[in-house]
Design a protein around this motif. Structure first.
Motif, PDB file in Angstrom:
ATOM      1  N   UNK A  50     -36.381 -15.435 -25.780  1.00  0.00           N
ATOM      2  CA  UNK A  50     -37.846 -15.451 -25.690  1.00  0.00           C
ATOM      3  C   UNK A  50     -38.429 -15.781 -27.062  1.00  0.00           C
ATOM      4  N   UNK A  51     -38.980 -16.989 -27.138  1.00  0.00           N
ATOM      5  CA  UNK A  51     -39.583 -17.492 -28.370  1.00  0.00           C
ATOM      6  C   UNK A  51     -38.600 -17.462 -29.532  1.00  0.00           C
ATOM      7  N   UNK A  52     -37.337 -17.772 -29.245  1.00  0.00           N
ATOM      8  CA  UNK A  52     -36.299 -17.721 -30.279  1.00  0.00           C
ATOM      9  C   UNK A  52     -35.278 -18.843 -30.095  1.00  0.00           C
ATOM     10  N   UNK A  53     -35.697 -19.973 -29.522  1.00  0.00           N
ATOM     11  CA  UNK A  53     -34.755 -21.028 -29.131  1.00  0.00           C
ATOM     12  C   UNK A  53     -33.833 -21.454 -30.268  1.00  0.00           C
ATOM     13  N   UNK A  54     -34.411 -21.816 -31.395  1.00  0.00           N
ATOM     14  CA  UNK A  54     -33.597 -22.344 -32.491  1.00  0.00           C
ATOM     15  C   UNK A  54     -32.587 -21.321 -32.985  1.00  0.00           C
ATOM     16  N   UNK A  55     -33.031 -20.076 -33.143  1.00  0.00           N
ATOM     17  CA  UNK A  55     -32.118 -19.058 -33.661  1.00  0.00           C
ATOM     18  C   UNK A  55     -31.017 -18.734 -32.658  1.00  0.00           C
ATOM     19  N   UNK A  56     -31.342 -18.720 -31.376  1.00  0.00           N
ATOM     20  CA  UNK A  56     -30.306 -18.474 -30.367  1.00  0.00           C
ATOM     21  C   UNK A  56     -29.230 -19.557 -30.438  1.00  0.00           C
ATOM     22  N   UNK A  57     -29.654 -20.806 -30.486  1.00  0.00           N
ATOM     23  CA  UNK A  57     -28.693 -21.905 -30.559  1.00  0.00           C
ATOM     24  C   UNK A  57     -27.908 -21.858 -31.856  1.00  0.00           C
ATOM     25  N   UNK A  58     -28.558 -21.483 -32.951  1.00  0.00           N
ATOM     26  CA  UNK A  58     -27.863 -21.403 -34.240  1.00  0.00           C
ATOM     27  C   UNK A  58     -26.804 -20.302 -34.232  1.00  0.00           C
ATOM     28  N   UNK A  59     -27.133 -19.158 -33.649  1.00  0.00           N
ATOM     29  CA  UNK A  59     -26.158 -18.061 -33.584  1.00  0.00           C
ATOM     30  C   UNK A  59     -24.957 -18.474 -32.728  1.00  0.00           C
ATOM     31  N   UNK A  60     -25.218 -19.108 -31.596  1.00  0.00           N
ATOM     32  CA  UNK A  60     -24.116 -19.557 -30.742  1.00  0.00           C
ATOM     33  C   UNK A  60     -23.209 -20.534 -31.485  1.00  0.00           C
ATOM     34  N   UNK A  61     -23.815 -21.457 -32.221  1.00  0.00           N
ATOM     35  CA  UNK A  61     -23.023 -22.439 -32.957  1.00  0.00           C
ATOM     36  C   UNK A  61     -22.239 -21.780 -34.084  1.00  0.00           C
ATOM     37  N   UNK A  62     -22.873 -20.845 -34.782  1.00  0.00           N
ATOM     38  CA  UNK A  62     -22.229 -20.199 -35.915  1.00  0.00           C
ATOM     39  C   UNK A  62     -21.132 -19.236 -35.483  1.00  0.00           C
ATOM     40  N   UNK A  63     -21.412 -18.462 -34.428  1.00  0.00           N
ATOM     41  CA  UNK A  63     -20.451 -17.458 -33.969  1.00  0.00           C
ATOM     42  C   UNK A  63     -19.340 -18.086 -33.140  1.00  0.00           C
ATOM     43  N   UNK A  64     -19.662 -19.203 -32.512  1.00  0.00           N
ATOM     44  CA  UNK A  64     -18.719 -19.811 -31.579  1.00  0.00           C
ATOM     45  C   UNK A  64     -19.001 -19.302 -30.181  1.00  0.00           C
ATOM     46  N   UNK A  65     -19.536 -20.164 -29.326  1.00  0.00           N
ATOM     47  CA  UNK A  65     -19.961 -19.735 -27.991  1.00  0.00           C
ATOM     48  C   UNK A  65     -18.764 -19.472 -27.089  1.00  0.00           C
ATOM     49  N   UNK A  66     -18.922 -18.562 -26.131  1.00  0.00           N
ATOM     50  CA  UNK A  66     -17.896 -18.400 -25.089  1.00  0.00           C
ATOM     51  C   UNK A  66     -17.789 -19.658 -24.235  1.00  0.00           C
ATOM     52  N   UNK A  67     -16.801 -19.669 -23.353  1.00  0.00           N
ATOM     53  CA  UNK A  67     -16.610 -20.848 -22.510  1.00  0.00           C
ATOM     54  C   UNK A  67     -17.798 -21.102 -21.590  1.00  0.00           C
ATOM     55  N   UNK A  68     -18.439 -20.033 -21.131  1.00  0.00           N
ATOM     56  CA  UNK A  68     -19.553 -20.170 -20.184  1.00  0.00           C
ATOM     57  C   UNK A  68     -20.779 -19.448 -20.739  1.00  0.00           C
ATOM     58  N   UNK A  69     -21.871 -20.190 -20.878  1.00  0.00           N
ATOM     59  CA  UNK A  69     -23.133 -19.646 -21.392  1.00  0.00           C
ATOM     60  C   UNK A  69     -24.239 -19.985 -20.398  1.00  0.00           C
ATOM     61  N   UNK A  70     -25.069 -18.999 -20.076  1.00  0.00           N
ATOM     62  CA  UNK A  70     -26.202 -19.181 -19.168  1.00  0.00           C
ATOM     63  C   UNK A  70     -27.482 -18.760 -19.876  1.00  0.00           C
ATOM     64  N   UNK A  71     -28.452 -19.655 -19.934  1.00  0.00           N
ATOM     65  CA  UNK A  71     -29.781 -19.286 -20.414  1.00  0.00           C
ATOM     66  C   UNK A  71     -30.584 -18.787 -19.216  1.00  0.00           C
ATOM     67  N   UNK A  72     -30.724 -17.466 -19.153  1.00  0.00           N
ATOM     68  CA  UNK A  72     -31.453 -16.836 -18.049  1.00  0.00           C
ATOM     69  C   UNK A  72     -32.942 -17.137 -18.167  1.00  0.00           C
ATOM     70  N   UNK A  73     -33.582 -17.382 -17.011  1.00  0.00           N
ATOM     71  CA  UNK A  73     -35.004 -17.705 -16.949  1.00  0.00           C
ATOM     72  C   UNK A  73     -35.345 -18.713 -18.043  1.00  0.00           C
ATOM     73  N   UNK A  74     -34.697 -19.850 -17.966  1.00  0.00           N
ATOM     74  CA  UNK A  74     -34.827 -20.870 -19.009  1.00  0.00           C
ATOM     75  C   UNK A  74     -36.291 -21.111 -19.325  1.00  0.00           C
TER      76      UNK A  74
END
Length: 286
Positions: free
Chosen positions: A162-186
Motif C-alpha cells: 500500500x503506497x510502497x510499490x518501489x520499496x516492495x520491489x526493491x526489497x524483493x530484488x535485494x532479498x531474493x524473491x521466493x519462487x512464487x510471489x502474489x501481489x494481493x489486491x494489486x
C-alpha cells in the motif's frame, strides 16, 4: 445466513473459479470488529458461518478460497479452518501494520504454521506506507523475515503493498524473491504491472478494479498476462461495484471477474478457467 445487510448474489459463472484472498475470521466474527470498522461490523451482523460462506460462494461458481492471516491469532485460526475444510487453504503471516509484533518467537510459530500441508501461503506481508501503525524499519525487517520463511517452506509469498510499490520491489530484488510471489489486491498502474510481469510476479485483482475512478487498475489488468492473473475479494473489504460501502463476500467474485474479462476481451468462463489453473500453480492442487 442472513443476507439482510449483504449484497444479493450475482449471476453464477459458467465455469468455476476461486477467491485467492479473503478473511474468514473477520467475516464470522472470530475477531470482533471495532467501532472504527463498520464494514466488518456489518459483515458480522449477518452472522455467517464458514459453511454458509462456502455454500453461497459455490452457488455462483466460486468453489474454493484462500483465507489469510494478518497476526498470530488469525493465522492460527485460519490454519485450523483450512484443516477442517478441503475447499479452503490458508495463508499465515504478520501484517505490516502489525510488524512490531514480529518477534523471533512469533516468526518461529508463523514458520511452523506455514509448514502445515493445508497452509499454502506466507502472507499477507509487505509494506504499508498509508498507515503509520508500525515503523518502516519494523516493516522492512518483518517483510524480509517473511520472504525467508516463504523460501524455506516453499510456499507462495502474498504481499500487501500500500503506497510502497518501489520499496516492495526493491526489497524483493535485494532479498531474493521466493519462487512464487502474489501481489494481493494489486494497486499499481500499468508501469507497476510491467515490472511485475518482468519479474514473473502474480497480480491478484479485487473489487477496486471495477470502480469508475480506477482506470489505472484496468490499464494494469489489460497489460497483465492472463497466466499471471488472480482474482480476490479481500472480504469483508473492497466490494466491487455496485456494492461499495457494503460488506464484501466471496460470492461477489463474479462481478470482479466479469470486469476483468471485459478488460481482457475474453469470455468470463475462459478467464475463470485460466485463473483456476493459475491458482493451482500458485497454491498447489486442491
Amino acid at each position: 445466513m442472513s443476507t439482510t445487510k449483504l449484497p444479493a448474489p450475482p449471476e453464477p459463472l459458467a465455469a468455476e473459479v476461486f477467491d485467492s484472498h479473503c478473511h474468514l475470521d473477520i467475516m464470522v466474527g472470530n475477531r470482533q470488529a471495532s467501532s472504527g470498522d463498520p464494514v466488518a461490523q456489518a459483515a458480522q451482523a449477518a452472522q455467517a458461518s464458514v459453511e454458509s460462506i462456502l455454500d453461497q460462494a459455490r452457488s455462483v461458481g466460486v468453489t474454493r478460497l484462500v483465507t489469510i492471516g494478518y497476526d498470530l491469532p488469525s493465522s492460527r485460526w485460519n490454519a485450523e479452518v483450512a484443516e477442517l475444510h478441503p475447499d479452503v487453504y490458508a495463508g499465515v503471516a504478520i501484517h505490516p501494520n502489525e510488524a512490531h509484533a514480529s518477534t523471533p518467537e512469533v516468526l518461529a510459530e508463523i514458520e511452523a504454521l506455514a509448514r502445515l500441508p493445508h497452509v499454502r501461503a506466507v502472507g499477507e506481508t509487505g509494506l504499508d506506507y498509508y498507515r503509520d501503525w508500525a515503523s518502516k524499519d519494523d516493516q522492512h525487517a518483518s517483510f524480509r523475515a517473511h520472504i525467508e520463511i516463504a523460501k524455506r517452506t516453499g510456499k507462495a509469498l502474498v504481499i500487501h503493498d500500500r503506497e510502497a510499490h518501489d520499496d516492495v520491489l526493491d526489497v524483493l530484488a535485494d532479498q531474493g524473491a521466493p519462487d512464487v510471489v502474489v501481489f494481493h489486491s494489486f494497486s499499481g498502474d500499468a508501469e507497476m504491472a510491467a515490472r511485475c510481469v518482468q519479474a514473473g510476479y502474480h497480480m491478484s485483482f479485487s473489487g477496486p478494479v471495477t470502480y469508475k475512478n480506477a482506470g489505472y487498475l484496468r490499464e494494469a489488468a489489460a497489460l497483465a498476462p492472463v497466466e499471471l492473473m488472480l482474482v480476490e475479494t479481500d472480504a469483508p473489504y473492497l466490494p466491487p461495484t455496485p456494492h461499495r460501502g457494503k460488506p464484501n463476500t466471496p460470492y461477489l467474485i463474479p462481478l470482479t471477474l466479469r470486469c476483468l474479462a471485459e478488460v481482457k476481451g475474453i469470455d468470463p468462463g475462459e478467464l475463470a478457467t485460466a485463473i483456476s489453473a493459475n491458482g493451482e500453480a500458485v497454491f498447489g492442487t486442491w
